[in-house]
Design an enzyme around this catalytic site. Structure first.
Site, PDB file in Angstrom:
ATOM      1  N   ARG A 101       0.871  -1.175   0.000  1.00  0.00           N
ATOM      2  CA  ARG A 101       0.000   0.000   0.000  1.00  0.00           C
ATOM      3  C   ARG A 101       0.905   1.221   0.000  1.00  0.00           C
ATOM      4  NH1 ARG A 101      -5.433   1.018   1.883  1.00  0.00           N
ATOM      5  NH2 ARG A 101      -5.711   3.053   2.868  1.00  0.00           N
ATOM      6  N   HIS A 128      -6.956   1.187  -7.034  1.00  0.00           N
ATOM      7  CA  HIS A 128      -7.291   0.463  -5.805  1.00  0.00           C
ATOM      8  C   HIS A 128      -8.017  -0.826  -6.211  1.00  0.00           C
ATOM      9  CE1 HIS A 128      -7.849  -0.351  -1.725  1.00  0.00           C
ATOM     10  NE2 HIS A 128      -8.602   0.657  -1.328  1.00  0.00           N
ATOM     11  N   GLN A 131     -10.005  -3.235  -3.694  1.00  0.00           N
ATOM     12  CA  GLN A 131     -11.296  -2.705  -3.285  1.00  0.00           C
ATOM     13  C   GLN A 131     -12.362  -3.025  -4.317  1.00  0.00           C
ATOM     14  OE1 GLN A 131     -12.229  -0.863  -0.302  1.00  0.00           O
ATOM     15  NE2 GLN A 131     -14.167  -1.549  -1.172  1.00  0.00           N
ATOM     16  N   ASP A 224     -16.690   8.323  -3.080  1.00  0.00           N
ATOM     17  CA  ASP A 224     -15.515   8.165  -2.237  1.00  0.00           C
ATOM     18  C   ASP A 224     -15.196   9.532  -1.650  1.00  0.00           C
ATOM     19  OD1 ASP A 224     -13.330   7.037  -0.983  1.00  0.00           O
ATOM     20  OD2 ASP A 224     -12.030   7.143  -2.747  1.00  0.00           O
ATOM     21  N   CYS A 264     -16.163   2.959  -0.177  1.00  0.00           N
ATOM     22  CA  CYS A 264     -15.082   2.088   0.293  1.00  0.00           C
ATOM     23  C   CYS A 264     -14.638   2.415   1.711  1.00  0.00           C
ATOM     24  CB  CYS A 264     -13.901   2.139  -0.667  1.00  0.00           C
ATOM     25  SG  CYS A 264     -13.040   3.733  -0.729  1.00  0.00           S
ATOM     26  N   ARG A 292     -13.850  -7.306   1.510  1.00  0.00           N
ATOM     27  CA  ARG A 292     -12.411  -7.164   1.273  1.00  0.00           C
ATOM     28  C   ARG A 292     -11.689  -8.441   1.686  1.00  0.00           C
ATOM     29  NH1 ARG A 292      -9.962  -2.113   1.144  1.00  0.00           N
ATOM     30  NH2 ARG A 292      -8.053  -3.326   0.799  1.00  0.00           N
TER      31      ARG A 292
END
Length: 308
Positions: A101, A128, A131, A224, A264, A292
């Protein structure tokens, strides 16, 4: 041949469907897959803070019989005293996979280029993809077949989530509509790639600036945060620019009557979404967060056992 998952289009439509099938199976038989038995160790590197990513990968690796090795800033020489390439060569001698990450997609790409074990993008500034596997799993659970579903993404078109929605939904044969202020457009190369994929899968890609147009009749509405990590100094400007892009009950009302709402997380109620929406009956954010775990377990299993 080693397989990596650096962006959403690193897997084919058939492979995406296979991973989602695996995720469904793993969700119903949580400890039945032991592809990291040994235990094998997976290096999970965090250059950015995390809740869902850290917990889901740590638990998922353990569920698969493995050992998660969490590496946080300051814990290693990576990016300071040692190059990405040298770190990659060291890690491949000791661990079975690398989950990272980080900020720059280019660093992740370099890590993958210099190692012989799978590298997984658990978030970069550009994409991402883990996700999106969870989001697609959630949509599939609630709506059934993914192909032909319409998804409206409302918000920052230049964000990693926007880019991943364009690529992943196109791969799934979905119709993805993006509504974003003109000053935050998605990367032209990502849009072009998404349209190329959609032409093969029967999906479509629409880019615009009108949230109502994007949401009208949509099966899924997504947003988001407007202020992603690293953008904090732009907070006041971004709040002004995105003022018409909040997902409100009125916006949800123009979507399909049974439309889902996804986010998310973390969410900032009163900014990108109203509390009545995210805490309301159409919201499936807790299923999305849990998924996830199952989607990433399926991804790791696929890369380590089937994707070679």
């Amino acid at each position: 041949m080693v397989r990596h998952f650096l962006r959403d289009d690193d897997i084919t439509p058939a492979e995406q469907a296979r991973i989602l099938d695996l995720a469904v199976a793993m969700k119903s038989d949580r400890y039945g897959y032991r592809s990291l038995e040994g235990p094998q160790t997976v290096a999970v590197i965090f250059d950015k803070t995390s809740t869902r990513t850290r917990v889901s990968f740590s638990v998922g690796i353990t569920d698969l019989g493995g050992n998660p090795l969490i590496i946080q800033p300051g814990d290693s020489q990576l990016g300071d005293k040692e190059s990405v390439a040298d770190t990659a060569r060291v890690l491949e001698r000791m661990v079975s996979a690398i989950v990272w990450r980080t900020y720059k997609q280019s660093a992740l790409d370099e890590m993958a280029d210099r190692t012989t074990i799978p590298v997984i993008n658990s978030l970069t500034d550009d994409f991402h993809p883990c996700q999106l596997l969870a989001d697609l799993l959630t949509i599939r659970e609630h709506r059934g077949e993914l192909a032909g579903q319409t998804v409206a993404f409302i918000g920052d078109g230049a964000s990693n989530m926007s880019h991943s929605y364009l690529l992943a939904c196109a791969t799934a044969g979905m119709h993805v509509r993006l509504a974003t202020p003109a000053v935050y457009p998605p990367a032209a190369a990502v849009v072009a790639r998404a349209k190329e994929i959609a032409a093969q899968t029967g999906g479509s890609v629409t880019i615009g600036s009108d949230p109502n147009a994007a949401a009208t009749g949509a099966d899924v509405v997504v947003t988001d945060t407007w202020i992603s990590m690293g953008k904090e100094d732009e907070k006041a400007e971004r709040i002004r620019n995105f003022s018409g892009y909040r997902v409100s009950p009125e916006l949800m009302a123009v979507a399909s009557t049974d439309a889902l709402f996804l986010h998310c997380l973390p969410a900032y109620r009163g900014y990108e979404v109203d509390a009545e929406v995210i805490d309301g009956p159409q919201s499936v954010i807790w299923d999305e967060a849990e998924n996830r775990l199952h989607a990433q377990k399926a991804l790791m299993h696929f890369l380590l056992t089937e994707g070679k």
